[in-house]
Write a protein that holds these residues in place. Structure first.
Motif, PDB file in Angstrom:
ATOM      1  N   SER A   1     -26.381   3.585   2.944  1.00  0.00           N
ATOM      2  CA  SER A   1     -27.559   4.264   2.424  1.00  0.00           C
ATOM      3  C   SER A   1     -28.706   3.296   2.202  1.00  0.00           C
ATOM      4  O   SER A   1     -29.868   3.632   2.434  1.00  0.00           O
ATOM      5  CB  SER A   1     -27.200   4.967   1.110  1.00  0.00           C
ATOM      6  OG  SER A   1     -28.303   5.667   0.590  1.00  0.00           O
ATOM      7  N   ALA A   2     -28.368   2.079   1.757  1.00  0.00           N
ATOM      8  CA  ALA A   2     -29.412   1.103   1.428  1.00  0.00           C
ATOM      9  C   ALA A   2     -29.839   0.248   2.622  1.00  0.00           C
ATOM     10  O   ALA A   2     -31.017  -0.110   2.744  1.00  0.00           O
ATOM     11  CB  ALA A   2     -28.935   0.201   0.299  1.00  0.00           C
ATOM     12  N   TYR A   3     -28.893  -0.088   3.521  1.00  0.00           N
ATOM     13  CA  TYR A   3     -29.191  -1.054   4.582  1.00  0.00           C
ATOM     14  C   TYR A   3     -28.925  -0.532   5.994  1.00  0.00           C
ATOM     15  O   TYR A   3     -29.256  -1.199   6.972  1.00  0.00           O
ATOM     16  CB  TYR A   3     -28.353  -2.330   4.388  1.00  0.00           C
ATOM     17  CG  TYR A   3     -28.536  -2.974   3.050  1.00  0.00           C
ATOM     18  CD1 TYR A   3     -29.618  -3.806   2.798  1.00  0.00           C
ATOM     19  CD2 TYR A   3     -27.621  -2.747   2.027  1.00  0.00           C
ATOM     20  CE1 TYR A   3     -29.782  -4.402   1.565  1.00  0.00           C
ATOM     21  CE2 TYR A   3     -27.771  -3.327   0.784  1.00  0.00           C
ATOM     22  CZ  TYR A   3     -28.861  -4.155   0.552  1.00  0.00           C
ATOM     23  OH  TYR A   3     -29.030  -4.739  -0.677  1.00  0.00           O
TER      24      TYR A   3
ATOM     25  N   ARG B   1     -30.004   8.079  -1.455  1.00  0.00           N
ATOM     26  CA  ARG B   1     -29.842   9.449  -0.948  1.00  0.00           C
ATOM     27  C   ARG B   1     -28.394   9.765  -0.594  1.00  0.00           C
ATOM     28  O   ARG B   1     -27.921  10.886  -0.834  1.00  0.00           O
ATOM     29  CB  ARG B   1     -30.748   9.684   0.270  1.00  0.00           C
ATOM     30  CG  ARG B   1     -30.442   8.805   1.465  1.00  0.00           C
ATOM     31  CD  ARG B   1     -31.561   8.868   2.494  1.00  0.00           C
ATOM     32  NE  ARG B   1     -31.289   8.051   3.654  1.00  0.00           N
ATOM     33  CZ  ARG B   1     -31.466   6.732   3.699  1.00  0.00           C
ATOM     34  NH1 ARG B   1     -31.893   6.099   2.610  1.00  0.00           N
ATOM     35  NH2 ARG B   1     -31.205   6.051   4.785  1.00  0.00           N
ATOM     36  N   ILE B   2     -27.665   8.822  -0.012  1.00  0.00           N
ATOM     37  CA  ILE B   2     -26.261   9.075   0.324  1.00  0.00           C
ATOM     38  C   ILE B   2     -25.371   8.824  -0.882  1.00  0.00           C
ATOM     39  O   ILE B   2     -24.458   9.607  -1.159  1.00  0.00           O
ATOM     40  CB  ILE B   2     -25.824   8.185   1.510  1.00  0.00           C
ATOM     41  CG1 ILE B   2     -26.602   8.577   2.780  1.00  0.00           C
ATOM     42  CG2 ILE B   2     -24.322   8.322   1.746  1.00  0.00           C
ATOM     43  CD1 ILE B   2     -26.257   7.725   3.980  1.00  0.00           C
ATOM     44  N   ALA B   3     -25.657   7.753  -1.632  1.00  0.00           N
ATOM     45  CA  ALA B   3     -24.827   7.425  -2.791  1.00  0.00           C
ATOM     46  C   ALA B   3     -24.836   8.558  -3.814  1.00  0.00           C
ATOM     47  O   ALA B   3     -23.824   8.808  -4.476  1.00  0.00           O
ATOM     48  CB  ALA B   3     -25.323   6.131  -3.441  1.00  0.00           C
ATOM     49  N   ALA B   4     -25.942   9.265  -3.923  1.00  0.00           N
ATOM     50  CA  ALA B   4     -26.016  10.361  -4.897  1.00  0.00           C
ATOM     51  C   ALA B   4     -25.037  11.472  -4.567  1.00  0.00           C
ATOM     52  O   ALA B   4     -24.539  12.160  -5.470  1.00  0.00           O
ATOM     53  CB  ALA B   4     -27.444  10.912  -4.948  1.00  0.00           C
TER      54      ALA B   4
ATOM     55  N   VAL C   1     -21.278  11.271  -6.032  1.00  0.00           N
ATOM     56  CA  VAL C   1     -20.993  11.717  -7.395  1.00  0.00           C
ATOM     57  C   VAL C   1     -20.444  13.141  -7.403  1.00  0.00           C
ATOM     58  O   VAL C   1     -19.487  13.458  -8.103  1.00  0.00           O
ATOM     59  CB  VAL C   1     -22.259  11.624  -8.259  1.00  0.00           C
ATOM     60  CG1 VAL C   1     -21.987  12.107  -9.673  1.00  0.00           C
ATOM     61  CG2 VAL C   1     -22.782  10.189  -8.274  1.00  0.00           C
ATOM     62  N   THR C   2     -21.043  14.017  -6.603  1.00  0.00           N
ATOM     63  CA  THR C   2     -20.559  15.395  -6.541  1.00  0.00           C
ATOM     64  C   THR C   2     -19.438  15.558  -5.517  1.00  0.00           C
ATOM     65  O   THR C   2     -18.505  16.336  -5.736  1.00  0.00           O
ATOM     66  CB  THR C   2     -21.711  16.345  -6.188  1.00  0.00           C
ATOM     67  OG1 THR C   2     -22.363  15.880  -4.990  1.00  0.00           O
ATOM     68  CG2 THR C   2     -22.740  16.384  -7.305  1.00  0.00           C
ATOM     69  N   GLY C   3     -19.516  14.830  -4.433  1.00  0.00           N
ATOM     70  CA  GLY C   3     -18.508  14.977  -3.379  1.00  0.00           C
ATOM     71  C   GLY C   3     -17.125  14.547  -3.808  1.00  0.00           C
ATOM     72  O   GLY C   3     -16.121  15.129  -3.362  1.00  0.00           O
TER      73      GLY C   3
ATOM     74  N   GLY D   1     -17.109   1.774  -6.862  1.00  0.00           N
ATOM     75  CA  GLY D   1     -17.423   1.492  -5.467  1.00  0.00           C
ATOM     76  C   GLY D   1     -18.924   1.505  -5.203  1.00  0.00           C
ATOM     77  O   GLY D   1     -19.442   0.665  -4.453  1.00  0.00           O
ATOM     78  N   ILE D   2     -19.638   2.442  -5.815  1.00  0.00           N
ATOM     79  CA  ILE D   2     -21.094   2.492  -5.663  1.00  0.00           C
ATOM     80  C   ILE D   2     -21.726   1.219  -6.223  1.00  0.00           C
ATOM     81  O   ILE D   2     -22.628   0.638  -5.617  1.00  0.00           O
ATOM     82  CB  ILE D   2     -21.663   3.737  -6.364  1.00  0.00           C
ATOM     83  CG1 ILE D   2     -21.186   5.001  -5.658  1.00  0.00           C
ATOM     84  CG2 ILE D   2     -23.186   3.698  -6.396  1.00  0.00           C
ATOM     85  CD1 ILE D   2     -21.583   6.282  -6.371  1.00  0.00           C
ATOM     86  N   ALA D   3     -21.244   0.782  -7.396  1.00  0.00           N
ATOM     87  CA  ALA D   3     -21.777  -0.443  -7.999  1.00  0.00           C
ATOM     88  C   ALA D   3     -21.526  -1.654  -7.108  1.00  0.00           C
ATOM     89  O   ALA D   3     -22.403  -2.512  -6.938  1.00  0.00           O
ATOM     90  CB  ALA D   3     -21.158  -0.659  -9.381  1.00  0.00           C
ATOM     91  N   CYS D   4     -20.342  -1.727  -6.510  1.00  0.00           N
ATOM     92  CA  CYS D   4     -20.043  -2.835  -5.600  1.00  0.00           C
ATOM     93  C   CYS D   4     -20.934  -2.776  -4.364  1.00  0.00           C
ATOM     94  O   CYS D   4     -21.461  -3.802  -3.912  1.00  0.00           O
ATOM     95  CB  CYS D   4     -18.577  -2.808  -5.185  1.00  0.00           C
ATOM     96  SG  CYS D   4     -17.408  -3.185  -6.508  1.00  0.00           S
TER      97      CYS D   4
END
Length: 232
Positions: free
Chosen positions: A63-65, A84-87, A90-92, A124-127
């Motif tokens: 999402s970022a790179y 946009r993808i990382a968000a 959370v719901t997925g 995982g998102i934080a990493c």
């Protein structure tokens, strides 16, 4: 041309070594949280939690790179949102966590495992974002909640539960299902249950998450219930 060079220079880049570090940390922390579940014989163990954490990190990195080529092109104005993808993780992750929740009779199992997978996704998102401090602290607190805090809570709650009164029923065999159905209809959870056979009767002793004398009276009115008592 100068504006294009400025645009290209402002696009964040990620080296292969940094990418490897982020994914490795995500896999390690996910495996650590999964190990606790594995030792307690839950389905979502080391591999499941490792893959959830790793997948969340990969999604975040992508999402970022993952679309920097579009930003470097300069052909059109591109507005990139690295969240946009990382968000959606959370719901997925809720769909995956729901599969770990199992209804076992009147009880529900797997809530802690589902919550653990949700935390693993956050780690995982934080990493993937390179926020190692949040990932390490989050994993440490989660491990403390799953292991030492569980032991303390179990001992404390068990001591408190001893003060909850019991309901003792004498029932015919065909009335056992009626009693269980009535408890389920009232959304009561059986904390402890003992069954003793005495001739053609069954002697049931319940400890519920909550109860009162009126419940014993109501259960005594069911067909097949011979007697009921309430006490500590």
């Amino acid at each position: 041309m100068p504006s294009l060079l400025i645009l290209s220079a402002s696009v964040p880049m990620l080296s292969n070594w940094e990418l490897l570090a982020r994914l490795a940390v995500a896999a390690g922390l996910g495996a650590a949280l999964g190990l606790e579940r594995e030792l307690r014989d839950h389905e979502a163990g080391i591999r499941t939690n490792l893959l959830v954490c790793l997948g969340s990190a990969v999604f975040t990195v992508m999402s970022a790179y993952g679309f920097e080529g579009f930003l470097h092109s300069g052909a059109t104005v591109v507005r990139a949102d690295p969240t946009r993808i990382a968000a959606q993780i959370v719901t997925g992750i809720g769909f995956l966590g729901a599969g770990a929740i199992i209804r076992d009779g009147l009880n529900v199992r797997g809530l802690t495992t589902a919550a653990n997978m949700w935390v693993v996704a956050a780690i995982g998102i934080a990493c993937g974002a390179g926020y190692y401090a949040a990932a390490l602290l989050g994993a440490g607190i989660a491990l403390a909640a799953l292991w030492p805090l569980r032991i303390v809570a179990d001992r404390t709650v068990d001591r408190w539960r001893r003060d909850i009164p019991r309901i003792v029923l004498d029932v015919r065999p065909e009335a056992v299902d009626r009693v269980l159905d009535e408890l389920g209809r009232r959304k009561l959870t059986i904390e402890q249950l003992s069954v003793e056979r005495e001739g053609e009767q069954r002697h049931l002793t319940f400890r519920l998450d909550r109860a009162d004398p009126k419940l014993a009276v109501s259960l005594s009115e069911l067909d097949g219930v011979i007697g009921a008592s309430w006490g500590g």
